[in-house]
Design an enzyme around this catalytic site. Sequence first.
Site, PDB file in Angstrom:
ATOM      1  CE1 TYR A   1       8.979   4.946   3.293  1.00  0.00           C
ATOM      2  CE2 TYR A   1       6.878   3.940   3.875  1.00  0.00           C
ATOM      3  CZ  TYR A   1       7.747   4.435   2.923  1.00  0.00           C
ATOM      4  OH  TYR A   1       7.384   4.436   1.589  1.00  0.00           O
TER       5      TYR A   1
ATOM      6  CB  SER B   1      11.187  -7.960  -5.587  1.00  0.00           C
ATOM      7  OG  SER B   1      11.042  -7.355  -4.328  1.00  0.00           O
ATOM      8  CG  ASN B   2      11.628 -10.836  -0.530  1.00  0.00           C
ATOM      9  OD1 ASN B   2      12.612 -10.288  -1.016  1.00  0.00           O
ATOM     10  ND2 ASN B   2      11.379 -10.826   0.771  1.00  0.00           N
ATOM     11  CG  PHE B   3       6.297 -14.103  -2.855  1.00  0.00           C
ATOM     12  CD1 PHE B   3       7.003 -14.301  -1.673  1.00  0.00           C
ATOM     13  CD2 PHE B   3       4.906 -13.986  -2.777  1.00  0.00           C
ATOM     14  CE1 PHE B   3       6.349 -14.379  -0.438  1.00  0.00           C
ATOM     15  CE2 PHE B   3       4.244 -14.072  -1.549  1.00  0.00           C
ATOM     16  CZ  PHE B   3       4.968 -14.257  -0.382  1.00  0.00           C
TER      17      PHE B   3
ATOM     18  CB  THR C   1      -5.393  -7.835   2.347  1.00  0.00           C
ATOM     19  OG1 THR C   1      -5.671  -6.601   3.006  1.00  0.00           O
ATOM     20  CG2 THR C   1      -6.314  -8.923   2.849  1.00  0.00           C
ATOM     21  NE  ARG C   2       1.061  -4.607   3.074  1.00  0.00           N
ATOM     22  CZ  ARG C   2       0.787  -5.052   4.302  1.00  0.00           C
ATOM     23  NH1 ARG C   2      -0.415  -5.571   4.573  1.00  0.00           N
ATOM     24  NH2 ARG C   2       1.706  -4.977   5.263  1.00  0.00           N
TER      25      ARG C   2
ATOM     26  CD  GLN D   1      -8.532  -4.039   7.346  1.00  0.00           C
ATOM     27  OE1 GLN D   1      -9.302  -4.784   6.741  1.00  0.00           O
ATOM     28  NE2 GLN D   1      -8.954  -3.242   8.320  1.00  0.00           N
ATOM     29  NE  ARG D   2      -0.657  -0.432   3.243  1.00  0.00           N
ATOM     30  CZ  ARG D   2       0.619  -0.736   3.443  1.00  0.00           C
ATOM     31  NH1 ARG D   2       1.355  -1.230   2.464  1.00  0.00           N
ATOM     32  NH2 ARG D   2       1.167  -0.542   4.626  1.00  0.00           N
TER      33      ARG D   2
END
Length: 318
Positions: A153, A197-199, A218-219, A282-283
């Site tokens: 990806y 969506s998972n959470f 982080t996101r 991190q992001r």
Amino acid sequence: MNLKNKNSQTTRNLVTGGAGFLGSHLIDRLMKNNEKVISLDNYFTGERSNLKQWINHPNFEIIRHDVTDSIQLEVDRIWHLACPASPVHYQSNPIKTSKTIFLGTYNMLGLARRVGADFLLASTSEIYGDPEINPQPETYRGSVNTTGIRSCYDEGKRIAETLCSDYRRIHNLNIKIVRIFNTYGPRMKADDGRVISNFIFQALQGKPLPIYGDGSQTRSFCYVDDLIEGMIKLMDSNLNSPTNIGNPEQFTIIELAKKIKQLINPELKLIYHPLPEDDPLQRQPDITKAIENLSWQPKTSLENGINLTIDWFKKAYF
Ligand code: NAD
Ligand code: UDP
């Protein structure tokens, strides 16, 4: 022959990946603007039901097609989104993912060249890999593994940006490259695999929230309506170099889990799993370029966006 239809009333748009999460929201915006839209999708992760509101509308057409094969169409603008975006899905058949990104972008650029269409590539913050600097400006060149499980990806999107840039230089195409940071909202599927969506899906079932690693990574999460607004502004602009679009508010995954617990059920437990290989620590987007050149910045807070997404999940699945 240049078949561009710029001066007519109605722009003809091709949206690849049109049945997916972002593609279907983009189509909603274009249709509401009275434009013509062709959705092209192979339904690997997309759903026809995301487009049901436009079936039989005279401005709307659906084509089932795989972008790894070429196609001939007459359009003015190509929004190239076709590609699975969730790590679970793009890693399920990584060779197909590389083919989709490289051949798909090559085929759609060939189409754009033939008909003289404007072209927007949905690129990603993943081209920065596991970044050594935070936030990430567009000038940062990234820290990417060429041989890991995310490489199909990450490296795929990097070569897609290269292809676009060479078509711009060599064939003078009007190219836009949007580097999308984590985006969420209605129409994410319960089995999508991405964190929000998972959470939400786990929490609505009263199940523990799965944290990969220690949750300190982080996101920065952008609500879908804000993202689509930024993409459209970019397509309409003169910017022909990559542009970050995302929400610069940054959260650890633990902070995100706590926020979703608080909104759905504070009693829920967290359950810990190993951190997947090459998961970026991190992001955060630096969106100075979008603010200064597109007058764009996100408007939706995480809490509001998550509430809208929870409402949608309740209606869709419960
Ligand atoms: P999605 O999985 O919901 O949508 C992708 C769509 O592409 C699906 O409808 C799928 O069926 C279709 N598709 C996949 N392979 C195809 C192929 N070979 N031929 C034709 N159609 C194909 O994902 P999304 O979140 O809507 O992402 C859309 C685009 O935005 C992707 O290019 C992704 O890389 C990019 N992006 C998304 C995010 C995000 O947070 N949502 C972040 C960065 C980049
Ligand atoms: N993640 C998590 N639990 C989940 C899904 C994801 O802790 O159920 C983590 C994942 O390891 C990553 C972050 O949340 O650190 C964002 O993951 P996602 O798949 O949404 O996007 P990406 O890693 O591509 O940014």
